[in-house]
Design a protein around this motif. Structure first.
Motif, PDB file in Angstrom:
ATOM      1  N   GLU A 333     -39.415 -25.144  95.977  1.00  0.00           N
ATOM      2  CA  GLU A 333     -39.566 -24.970  97.232  1.00  0.00           C
ATOM      3  C   GLU A 333     -40.772 -24.108  97.894  1.00  0.00           C
ATOM      4  O   GLU A 333     -41.505 -24.242  98.797  1.00  0.00           O
ATOM      5  CB  GLU A 333     -38.496 -24.818  98.189  1.00  0.00           C
ATOM      6  N   ILE A 334     -40.967 -23.000  96.864  1.00  0.00           N
ATOM      7  CA  ILE A 334     -42.007 -21.958  97.129  1.00  0.00           C
ATOM      8  C   ILE A 334     -43.516 -22.517  97.307  1.00  0.00           C
ATOM      9  O   ILE A 334     -43.981 -22.226  98.106  1.00  0.00           O
ATOM     10  CB  ILE A 334     -41.762 -20.702  96.338  1.00  0.00           C
ATOM     11  N   PRO A 335     -43.746 -23.101  96.236  1.00  0.00           N
ATOM     12  CA  PRO A 335     -45.231 -23.613  95.959  1.00  0.00           C
ATOM     13  C   PRO A 335     -45.553 -24.664  97.202  1.00  0.00           C
ATOM     14  O   PRO A 335     -46.632 -24.991  97.676  1.00  0.00           O
ATOM     15  CB  PRO A 335     -45.301 -24.257  94.533  1.00  0.00           C
ATOM     16  N   HIS A 336     -44.428 -25.439  97.569  1.00  0.00           N
ATOM     17  CA  HIS A 336     -44.277 -26.588  98.424  1.00  0.00           C
ATOM     18  C   HIS A 336     -44.526 -25.935  99.838  1.00  0.00           C
ATOM     19  O   HIS A 336     -45.506 -26.390 100.501  1.00  0.00           O
ATOM     20  CB  HIS A 336     -43.280 -27.566  98.486  1.00  0.00           C
ATOM     21  N   SER A 337     -44.072 -24.712 100.287  1.00  0.00           N
ATOM     22  CA  SER A 337     -44.095 -24.425 101.448  1.00  0.00           C
ATOM     23  C   SER A 337     -45.112 -23.134 101.437  1.00  0.00           C
ATOM     24  O   SER A 337     -45.576 -22.732 102.762  1.00  0.00           O
ATOM     25  CB  SER A 337     -42.803 -23.737 102.050  1.00  0.00           C
ATOM     26  N   LEU A 338     -45.474 -22.581 100.485  1.00  0.00           N
ATOM     27  CA  LEU A 338     -46.649 -21.489 100.268  1.00  0.00           C
ATOM     28  C   LEU A 338     -46.262 -20.216 100.999  1.00  0.00           C
ATOM     29  O   LEU A 338     -46.591 -19.559 101.692  1.00  0.00           O
ATOM     30  CB  LEU A 338     -47.972 -21.890 101.086  1.00  0.00           C
ATOM     31  N   ASP A 339     -44.764 -20.028 101.034  1.00  0.00           N
ATOM     32  CA  ASP A 339     -43.923 -18.861 101.911  1.00  0.00           C
ATOM     33  C   ASP A 339     -43.611 -18.247 100.783  1.00  0.00           C
ATOM     34  O   ASP A 339     -42.637 -18.375 100.067  1.00  0.00           O
ATOM     35  CB  ASP A 339     -42.914 -19.653 102.659  1.00  0.00           C
ATOM     36  N   LEU A 340     -44.379 -16.962 100.395  1.00  0.00           N
ATOM     37  CA  LEU A 340     -44.110 -16.133  99.482  1.00  0.00           C
ATOM     38  C   LEU A 340     -43.146 -15.052  99.979  1.00  0.00           C
ATOM     39  O   LEU A 340     -42.673 -14.152  99.282  1.00  0.00           O
ATOM     40  CB  LEU A 340     -45.441 -15.434  98.915  1.00  0.00           C
ATOM     41  N   SER A 341     -42.500 -15.262 101.130  1.00  0.00           N
ATOM     42  CA  SER A 341     -41.665 -14.147 101.467  1.00  0.00           C
ATOM     43  C   SER A 341     -40.309 -14.961 100.810  1.00  0.00           C
ATOM     44  O   SER A 341     -39.252 -13.845 101.163  1.00  0.00           O
ATOM     45  CB  SER A 341     -41.560 -14.072 103.269  1.00  0.00           C
ATOM     46  N   ARG A 342     -40.120 -15.831 100.716  1.00  0.00           N
ATOM     47  CA  ARG A 342     -38.669 -16.616 100.116  1.00  0.00           C
ATOM     48  C   ARG A 342     -38.332 -15.818  98.985  1.00  0.00           C
ATOM     49  O   ARG A 342     -39.514 -15.473  98.092  1.00  0.00           O
ATOM     50  CB  ARG A 342     -38.798 -17.992 100.025  1.00  0.00           C
ATOM     51  N   ARG A 343     -37.227 -15.829  98.728  1.00  0.00           N
ATOM     52  CA  ARG A 343     -36.585 -15.131  97.293  1.00  0.00           C
ATOM     53  C   ARG A 343     -35.569 -15.962  96.757  1.00  0.00           C
ATOM     54  O   ARG A 343     -34.819 -17.084  97.409  1.00  0.00           O
ATOM     55  CB  ARG A 343     -35.995 -13.790  97.626  1.00  0.00           C
ATOM     56  N   ILE A 344     -35.687 -15.865  95.490  1.00  0.00           N
ATOM     57  CA  ILE A 344     -34.554 -16.784  94.576  1.00  0.00           C
ATOM     58  C   ILE A 344     -33.255 -15.978  94.780  1.00  0.00           C
ATOM     59  O   ILE A 344     -32.862 -14.855  94.471  1.00  0.00           O
ATOM     60  CB  ILE A 344     -34.876 -16.777  93.171  1.00  0.00           C
ATOM     61  N   GLU A 345     -32.241 -16.774  95.024  1.00  0.00           N
ATOM     62  CA  GLU A 345     -30.845 -16.433  95.302  1.00  0.00           C
ATOM     63  C   GLU A 345     -29.773 -17.111  94.027  1.00  0.00           C
ATOM     64  O   GLU A 345     -29.846 -18.416  93.811  1.00  0.00           O
ATOM     65  CB  GLU A 345     -30.081 -16.577  96.783  1.00  0.00           C
ATOM     66  N   THR A 346     -29.054 -16.313  93.488  1.00  0.00           N
ATOM     67  CA  THR A 346     -28.078 -16.546  92.411  1.00  0.00           C
ATOM     68  C   THR A 346     -27.023 -15.749  92.403  1.00  0.00           C
ATOM     69  O   THR A 346     -27.036 -14.436  92.617  1.00  0.00           O
ATOM     70  CB  THR A 346     -28.955 -16.978  90.942  1.00  0.00           C
ATOM     71  N   ASP A 347     -25.918 -16.277  92.074  1.00  0.00           N
ATOM     72  CA  ASP A 347     -24.569 -15.456  92.007  1.00  0.00           C
ATOM     73  C   ASP A 347     -24.423 -15.227  90.260  1.00  0.00           C
ATOM     74  O   ASP A 347     -23.652 -14.505  89.828  1.00  0.00           O
ATOM     75  CB  ASP A 347     -23.292 -15.952  92.426  1.00  0.00           C
ATOM     76  N   ASP A 348     -25.494 -15.417  89.450  1.00  0.00           N
ATOM     77  CA  ASP A 348     -25.338 -15.325  87.895  1.00  0.00           C
ATOM     78  C   ASP A 348     -25.642 -13.757  87.728  1.00  0.00           C
ATOM     79  O   ASP A 348     -26.682 -13.323  88.002  1.00  0.00           O
ATOM     80  CB  ASP A 348     -26.205 -16.355  87.236  1.00  0.00           C
ATOM     81  N   LEU A 363     -42.890 -12.573  93.016  1.00  0.00           N
ATOM     82  CA  LEU A 363     -43.228 -13.113  94.220  1.00  0.00           C
ATOM     83  C   LEU A 363     -43.480 -11.895  95.005  1.00  0.00           C
ATOM     84  O   LEU A 363     -44.463 -11.983  95.913  1.00  0.00           O
ATOM     85  CB  LEU A 363     -42.162 -13.721  94.834  1.00  0.00           C
ATOM     86  N   GLU A 364     -42.883 -10.533  95.071  1.00  0.00           N
ATOM     87  CA  GLU A 364     -43.283  -9.503  96.078  1.00  0.00           C
ATOM     88  C   GLU A 364     -44.638  -9.015  95.672  1.00  0.00           C
ATOM     89  O   GLU A 364     -45.399  -8.577  96.308  1.00  0.00           O
ATOM     90  CB  GLU A 364     -42.264  -8.581  95.617  1.00  0.00           C
TER      91      GLU A 364
END
Length: 414
Positions: A333-348, A363-364
């Motif tokens: 979804e990040i390259p599709h939206s070009l929104d570099l403010s989004r972050r990957i979320e995981t509970d692993d 990304l930061e």
């Protein structure tokens, strides 16, 4: 093949890999278990199970004979009978003798009791059967009473003799011949007495005995004569030296005998009370076939367990790959939206969590780098505007400057 394998979803690859390892491990375990169990079962059957069956059946046979032997010993050594013989066998006391014998017979499942007595060099034979007291003289050697002379010559305390009833020659009995502890002046036993027993109970014990599909039991005399199971036992059909090797007194003997291309396990034990050998035999080939059948049954159960394990394994692999699938979707979804403010979320908290942290850091850094490029671009735009304005003023106020200088400035602005 490798390219096709790499094109499969990770979940499917994990399932196939885990399932294959699980199946191979279970099949190997079943094979090794079957091989080990087959050898262990055969050794256990040879060393423990077969001797235990022989000794257990022997104990039951001896128990069924114990009371007959006890009553026979009591009759042969009865002080009441001894006094009657020493008093000359008076007929007026025969009623008392009949009552005494009837009382003893009531303790047994027997059809008759007998007394063979020696008085003043003459042998007398008495028998109580169906409440009737019968008597006759003992015949000289070479007649129907040779059993008596053979028994006293062998000097055994007791023995079992398969013979016919003297008063009913067509009916065979097994007689317990028991000698008294008191002898006559000639050294012969004063009394030989005992019971005529019906071997149907012992025969039933023997014929009802089963060991697997082929195991059977029977009694064998020292001469090889068989009692029970219609004479189909192995021992009675063996050559005499081999059969004598099997029929040794003492402890339980276990042997392997080959007959008609098959191996038989034969256990023998001497029964002093019956003066016979108890033989128990089982077909080794059939026993191993039964073991293999049990292995196939256990293998079937193992395959069912394996199938159940695979059914459980598939959703398990899905649950294991679910965090990675979510990671993949978020990253797409990040390259599709070009929104570099989004972050990957995981509970692993393991490797996938570490990968998410590194991706978020990347990304930061990309966001900061692009922000710097944007800032620099804006500054460059301002400089260009200023140069453009400066170039325009120079053209108005510098009319006295040569035409060549104006062209040079314009080129510099461009």
């Amino acid at each position: 093949m490798t390219a096709h394998w790499k094109s499969l979803p990770l979940r499917l690859r994990l399932f196939i890999s885990f399932g294959t390892v699980l199946a191979l491990a279970m099949l190997l375990a079943l094979f090794l278990q079957a091989r080990s169990d087959s050898q262990a079962n055969l050794s256990n059957f040879y060393d423990e199970e077969l001797p235990a069956h022989v000794e257990g059946l022997a104990a039951r046979i001896n128990l069924s004979l114990s009371q007959d032997l006890s009553v026979s010993a009591s009759l042969a050594n009865s002080y009441f009978i001894e006094q009657w013989i020493r008093d000359g066998l008076p007929e007026d006391r025969q009623a008392d003798i009949t009552t005494y014998l009837s009382r003893l017979m009531g303790q047994l499942d027997s059809e008759l009791l007998f007394i063979a007595a020696h008085y003043q060099g003459q042998g007398h034979y008495f028998q109580l059967r169906d409440g009737e007291f019968l008597q006759r003289s003992i015949q000289p050697p070479g007649g129907v009473d040779d059993w008596y002379y053979q028994f006293i010559d062998r000097n055994n305390t007791y023995e079992l003799n398969l013979d016919s009833d003297t008063f009913s020659p067509s009916e065979p009995f097994v007689f317990i011949n028991y000698r008294s502890a008191v002898n006559t002046s000639s050294g012969q036993p004063l009394v030989v007495a005992g019971a005529g027993i019906d071997l149907s109970q012992i025969t039933t014990l023997i014929e009802d005995f089963r060991l697997g599909d082929t195991g059977q039991a029977y009694l064998v005399s020292s001469e090889g004569d068989q009692l029970g199971n219609d004479g189909e036992g192995i021992v009675g059909t063996l050559p005499e030296p081999l059969s004598q090797q099997l029929l040794r007194d003492g402890t339980t003997q276990i042997h392997e005998i080959e007959r008609d291309g098959q191996i038989w396990l034969v256990g023998t034990l001497w029964l002093p009370k019956l003066q016979r050998h108890l033989a128990v035999e089982a077909n080794k080939t059939a026993y191993l076939t039964l073991t293999r059948k049990r292995f196939m049954e256990s293998s079937g159960i193992g395959l069912l367990i394996l199938f159940a394990g695979l059914v459980v394994l598939y959703p398990l692999t899905s649950s294991l790959t679910r965090p990675l699938t979510r990671f993949q979707h978020q990253l797409k979804e990040i390259p599709h939206s070009l929104d570099l403010s989004r972050r990957i979320e995981t509970d692993d908290q393991a490797e996938l969590g570490d990968l998410a942290d590194q991706t978020n850091e990347l990304l930061e850094r990309l966001s900061r780098a692009i922000q710097a490029v944007s800032t620099n671009a804006a500054a460059l735009t301002q400089v260009a505007d200023r140069l453009a304005q400066t170039a325009g003023l120079s053209g108005v106020q510098g009319g006295d400057i040569s035409h060549e200088a104006n062209q040079t400035m314009s080129a510099a602005v461009e």
